[in-house]
Design a protein around this motif. Sequence first.
Motif, PDB file in Angstrom:
ATOM      1  N   LEU A  79       0.296  -1.106   0.032  1.00 38.38           N
ATOM      2  CA  LEU A  79      -0.641  -0.393   0.214  1.00 38.38           C
ATOM      3  C   LEU A  79       0.614   1.434  -0.030  1.00 38.38           C
ATOM      4  CD1 LEU A  79      -3.006   1.639   0.163  1.00 38.38           C
ATOM      5  CD2 LEU A  79      -2.698   1.315   3.009  1.00 38.38           C
ATOM      6  N   MET A  80       0.281   1.883  -1.093  1.00 40.15           N
ATOM      7  CA  MET A  80       1.641   3.513  -0.824  1.00 40.15           C
ATOM      8  C   MET A  80       0.054   4.414   0.019  1.00 40.15           C
ATOM      9  SD  MET A  80       2.923   5.365  -4.286  1.00 40.15           S
ATOM     10  CE  MET A  80       2.975   6.719  -4.754  1.00 40.15           C
ATOM     11  N   PHE A  81       0.510   4.479   0.965  1.00 42.79           N
ATOM     12  CA  PHE A  81      -0.534   5.725   1.943  1.00 42.79           C
ATOM     13  C   PHE A  81      -0.033   6.674   1.460  1.00 42.79           C
ATOM     14  CE2 PHE A  81      -2.646   7.351   4.737  1.00 42.79           C
ATOM     15  CZ  PHE A  81      -1.914   7.724   5.896  1.00 42.79           C
ATOM     16  N   CYS A  82      -1.092   7.567   1.518  1.00 38.41           N
ATOM     17  CA  CYS A  82      -0.115   9.366   0.672  1.00 38.41           C
ATOM     18  C   CYS A  82      -0.857  10.063   2.053  1.00 38.41           C
ATOM     19  CB  CYS A  82      -1.405  10.067  -0.421  1.00 38.41           C
ATOM     20  SG  CYS A  82      -0.380   8.755  -2.014  1.00 38.41           S
ATOM     21  N   ALA A 130      10.546  11.314   0.812  1.00 34.74           N
ATOM     22  CA  ALA A 130       9.200  11.064  -0.710  1.00 34.74           C
ATOM     23  C   ALA A 130       9.891   8.890  -0.556  1.00 34.74           C
ATOM     24  CB  ALA A 130       9.732  10.606  -1.564  1.00 34.74           C
ATOM     25  N   LEU A 131       8.481   8.457  -0.476  1.00 30.65           N
ATOM     26  CA  LEU A 131       8.757   6.807  -1.020  1.00 30.65           C
ATOM     27  C   LEU A 131       9.782   6.172  -1.758  1.00 30.65           C
ATOM     28  CD1 LEU A 131       7.905   4.394  -0.285  1.00 30.65           C
ATOM     29  CD2 LEU A 131       6.402   4.117  -2.283  1.00 30.65           C
ATOM     30  N   ARG A 132      11.182   5.321  -1.681  1.00 32.31           N
ATOM     31  CA  ARG A 132      11.611   5.900  -2.853  1.00 32.31           C
ATOM     32  C   ARG A 132      11.087   4.324  -3.579  1.00 32.31           C
ATOM     33  NH1 ARG A 132      14.253   7.457   0.800  1.00 32.31           N
ATOM     34  NH2 ARG A 132      15.054   5.153   1.969  1.00 32.31           N
ATOM     35  N   LEU A 133      10.373   4.336  -4.332  1.00 31.18           N
ATOM     36  CA  LEU A 133       8.994   3.174  -4.712  1.00 31.18           C
ATOM     37  C   LEU A 133      10.330   1.871  -5.738  1.00 31.18           C
ATOM     38  CD1 LEU A 133       6.268   5.327  -5.963  1.00 31.18           C
ATOM     39  CD2 LEU A 133       6.175   2.933  -4.705  1.00 31.18           C
ATOM     40  N   ALA A 134      11.578   3.487  -6.164  1.00 30.00           N
ATOM     41  CA  ALA A 134      12.294   2.411  -7.581  1.00 30.00           C
ATOM     42  C   ALA A 134      13.196   0.860  -6.504  1.00 30.00           C
ATOM     43  CB  ALA A 134      13.026   3.607  -8.040  1.00 30.00           C
ATOM     44  N   GLU A 135      13.333   1.444  -5.244  1.00 29.91           N
ATOM     45  CA  GLU A 135      13.592   0.086  -4.654  1.00 29.91           C
ATOM     46  C   GLU A 135      12.957  -1.010  -4.392  1.00 29.91           C
ATOM     47  OE1 GLU A 135      16.123   3.576  -1.546  1.00 29.91           O
ATOM     48  OE2 GLU A 135      14.663   2.216  -0.773  1.00 29.91           O
ATOM     49  N   HIS A 136      11.449  -1.018  -5.222  1.00 25.48           N
ATOM     50  CA  HIS A 136      11.093  -1.989  -4.934  1.00 25.48           C
ATOM     51  C   HIS A 136      10.725  -2.955  -6.531  1.00 25.48           C
ATOM     52  CE1 HIS A 136       8.908  -1.410  -0.718  1.00 25.48           C
ATOM     53  NE2 HIS A 136       8.955  -0.106  -1.563  1.00 25.48           N
ATOM     54  N   PRO A 196       1.716  -3.643   8.227  1.00 27.37           N
ATOM     55  CA  PRO A 196       2.719  -4.205   8.004  1.00 27.37           C
ATOM     56  C   PRO A 196       3.311  -4.168   5.663  1.00 27.37           C
ATOM     57  CG  PRO A 196       1.758  -5.887   8.405  1.00 27.37           C
ATOM     58  CD  PRO A 196       1.218  -4.415   8.832  1.00 27.37           C
ATOM     59  N   TYR A 197       1.899  -3.498   5.374  1.00 27.57           N
ATOM     60  CA  TYR A 197       2.036  -3.527   3.987  1.00 27.57           C
ATOM     61  C   TYR A 197       2.001  -2.340   3.639  1.00 27.57           C
ATOM     62  CZ  TYR A 197      -2.571  -3.276   4.748  1.00 27.57           C
ATOM     63  OH  TYR A 197      -3.938  -3.679   5.521  1.00 27.57           O
ATOM     64  N   SER A 198       2.207  -1.345   4.561  1.00 29.66           N
ATOM     65  CA  SER A 198       1.943   0.107   4.271  1.00 29.66           C
ATOM     66  C   SER A 198       3.398   0.553   3.942  1.00 29.66           C
ATOM     67  CB  SER A 198       0.875   0.963   5.158  1.00 29.66           C
ATOM     68  OG  SER A 198       0.562   2.585   4.752  1.00 29.66           O
ATOM     69  N   HIS A 199       2.856   1.655   3.413  1.00 29.30           N
ATOM     70  CA  HIS A 199       4.098   2.634   2.890  1.00 29.30           C
ATOM     71  C   HIS A 199       3.571   4.178   2.764  1.00 29.30           C
ATOM     72  CE1 HIS A 199       6.577  -1.168   1.187  1.00 29.30           C
ATOM     73  NE2 HIS A 199       5.250  -1.464   1.546  1.00 29.30           N
ATOM     74  N   VAL A 200       4.164   4.861   4.014  1.00 24.34           N
ATOM     75  CA  VAL A 200       3.406   5.757   4.127  1.00 24.34           C
ATOM     76  C   VAL A 200       5.376   7.051   3.082  1.00 24.34           C
ATOM     77  CG1 VAL A 200       3.485   8.538   5.985  1.00 24.34           C
ATOM     78  CG2 VAL A 200       3.145   5.730   6.316  1.00 24.34           C
ATOM     79  N   VAL A 201       3.777   7.450   2.344  1.00 26.55           N
ATOM     80  CA  VAL A 201       4.192   8.183   1.398  1.00 26.55           C
ATOM     81  C   VAL A 201       3.922  10.295   0.934  1.00 26.55           C
ATOM     82  CG1 VAL A 201       3.959   8.691  -1.110  1.00 26.55           C
ATOM     83  CG2 VAL A 201       3.611   6.819  -0.381  1.00 26.55           C
ATOM     84  N   THR A 202       4.566  10.854   0.746  1.00 29.51           N
ATOM     85  CA  THR A 202       4.696  12.487   1.536  1.00 29.51           C
ATOM     86  C   THR A 202       4.500  12.961  -0.697  1.00 29.51           C
ATOM     87  OG1 THR A 202       4.933  14.257   1.392  1.00 29.51           O
ATOM     88  CG2 THR A 202       7.367  12.898   0.945  1.00 29.51           C
ATOM     89  N   THR A 228       1.354   8.979 -10.834  1.00 25.85           N
ATOM     90  CA  THR A 228       2.344   9.334 -11.585  1.00 25.85           C
ATOM     91  C   THR A 228       3.595   8.296 -11.419  1.00 25.85           C
ATOM     92  OG1 THR A 228       0.972  11.077 -12.378  1.00 25.85           O
ATOM     93  CG2 THR A 228       3.969  10.775 -13.665  1.00 25.85           C
ATOM     94  N   LEU A 229       3.914   9.016  -9.910  1.00 22.34           N
ATOM     95  CA  LEU A 229       4.732   8.276  -9.146  1.00 22.34           C
ATOM     96  C   LEU A 229       5.194   6.971  -9.176  1.00 22.34           C
ATOM     97  CD1 LEU A 229       4.850   9.999  -5.793  1.00 22.34           C
ATOM     98  CD2 LEU A 229       6.786  10.455  -7.779  1.00 22.34           C
ATOM     99  N   TRP A 230       3.581   6.008  -8.682  1.00 19.10           N
ATOM    100  CA  TRP A 230       4.142   4.684  -9.103  1.00 19.10           C
ATOM    101  C   TRP A 230       4.484   4.050 -10.550  1.00 19.10           C
ATOM    102  CZ3 TRP A 230       2.197  -0.080 -11.263  1.00 19.10           C
ATOM    103  CH2 TRP A 230       2.259  -1.163 -10.397  1.00 19.10           C
ATOM    104  N   GLN A 231       3.868   4.744 -11.187  1.00 20.51           N
ATOM    105  CA  GLN A 231       3.342   4.132 -13.242  1.00 20.51           C
ATOM    106  C   GLN A 231       5.060   4.876 -12.940  1.00 20.51           C
ATOM    107  OE1 GLN A 231       1.745   2.118 -14.510  1.00 20.51           O
ATOM    108  NE2 GLN A 231       0.143   2.567 -14.340  1.00 20.51           N
ATOM    109  N   GLN A 232       5.774   5.114 -13.059  1.00 23.53           N
ATOM    110  CA  GLN A 232       6.792   5.477 -13.355  1.00 23.53           C
ATOM    111  C   GLN A 232       8.142   4.801 -13.052  1.00 23.53           C
ATOM    112  OE1 GLN A 232       7.870   7.733 -16.176  1.00 23.53           O
ATOM    113  NE2 GLN A 232       9.895   7.146 -15.678  1.00 23.53           N
TER     114      GLN A 232
END
Length: 241
Positions: free
Chosen positions: A163-166, A174-180, A208-214, A231-235
């Motif tokens: 979960l990307m919790f905005c 900012a969540l470093r999504l690219a690490e996933h 446990p599955y939540s990633h807090v995003v600013t 946009t952040l996630w798709q990219q």
Amino acid sequence: MSAKIRLYVEHPLGPGQSVALTREHAHYLFGVMRLSAGAPVALFNGRDGEWLAEVAEAGKRGGTLVCVEQTRPLQMPPDLWLFFAPIKKARTDFIVEKAAEMGAARIVPVQTEFTNSERIRQDRLQAHAIEAAEQCGGTFVPEVCAMQKLDRVLADWPEGRQLMFCNEAEVGSALRLAEHEKGRPWAILIGPEGGFSDRERARLTALPYSHVVTLGPRILRADTAAVAALTLWQQALGDWG
Ligand code: SAM
């Protein structure tokens, strides 16, 4: 022969398949667009890819198209769900339309503590998702689900989905999504105009599955936040890279 008109039909599509038109589609093709027998139309149904079809019969209240050849295979979007708290009607329509264009696989209106609109018109929102797919060339149409309470959504949370919790109150990193790793199921959660309650925020942060995003230091409108998060996630993890 290529078709300028693209229609979503609730009908199987395949070689030689004849497709009976709804009254609305017949009015649009023959009344508004003035098509006649033999004219090409691109059809898709969200399952069988896109098919070039020809007008076989044109009438005021109905008509028939016949599939000639598949022009594009079904292209599934990444396994990304968008959970959002409905806001004012026009902006909720906007969120659904953008989520469909930007490649959400499922769109789920969520009732949180501060959500004002208790009711949504699921059929109207689904029509917006279909129109968005027709316009953007998609061959898949995301399901717009019935509104669910946040507690229910979390109680039924699917195993393994991240979960990307905005969280507008979090001015953290900012969540470093690219690490996933790519290819895993994810979801985005956007709150209502009033934001999340402290209770919700604490609960969502602890999952446990939540990633807090600013989404930056400014408070975005929910519809802006939905587009920014998609946009952040798709990219980083989706099918844009
Ligand atoms: N009433 C809240 C406030 O003033 O703090 C603002 C809520 S905002 C209009 C709606 C939703 O968009 C938030 O719940 C959050 O999910 C998302 N959002 C808006 N700005 C954000 C930001 N800078 N970082 C993370 N999420 C944000």
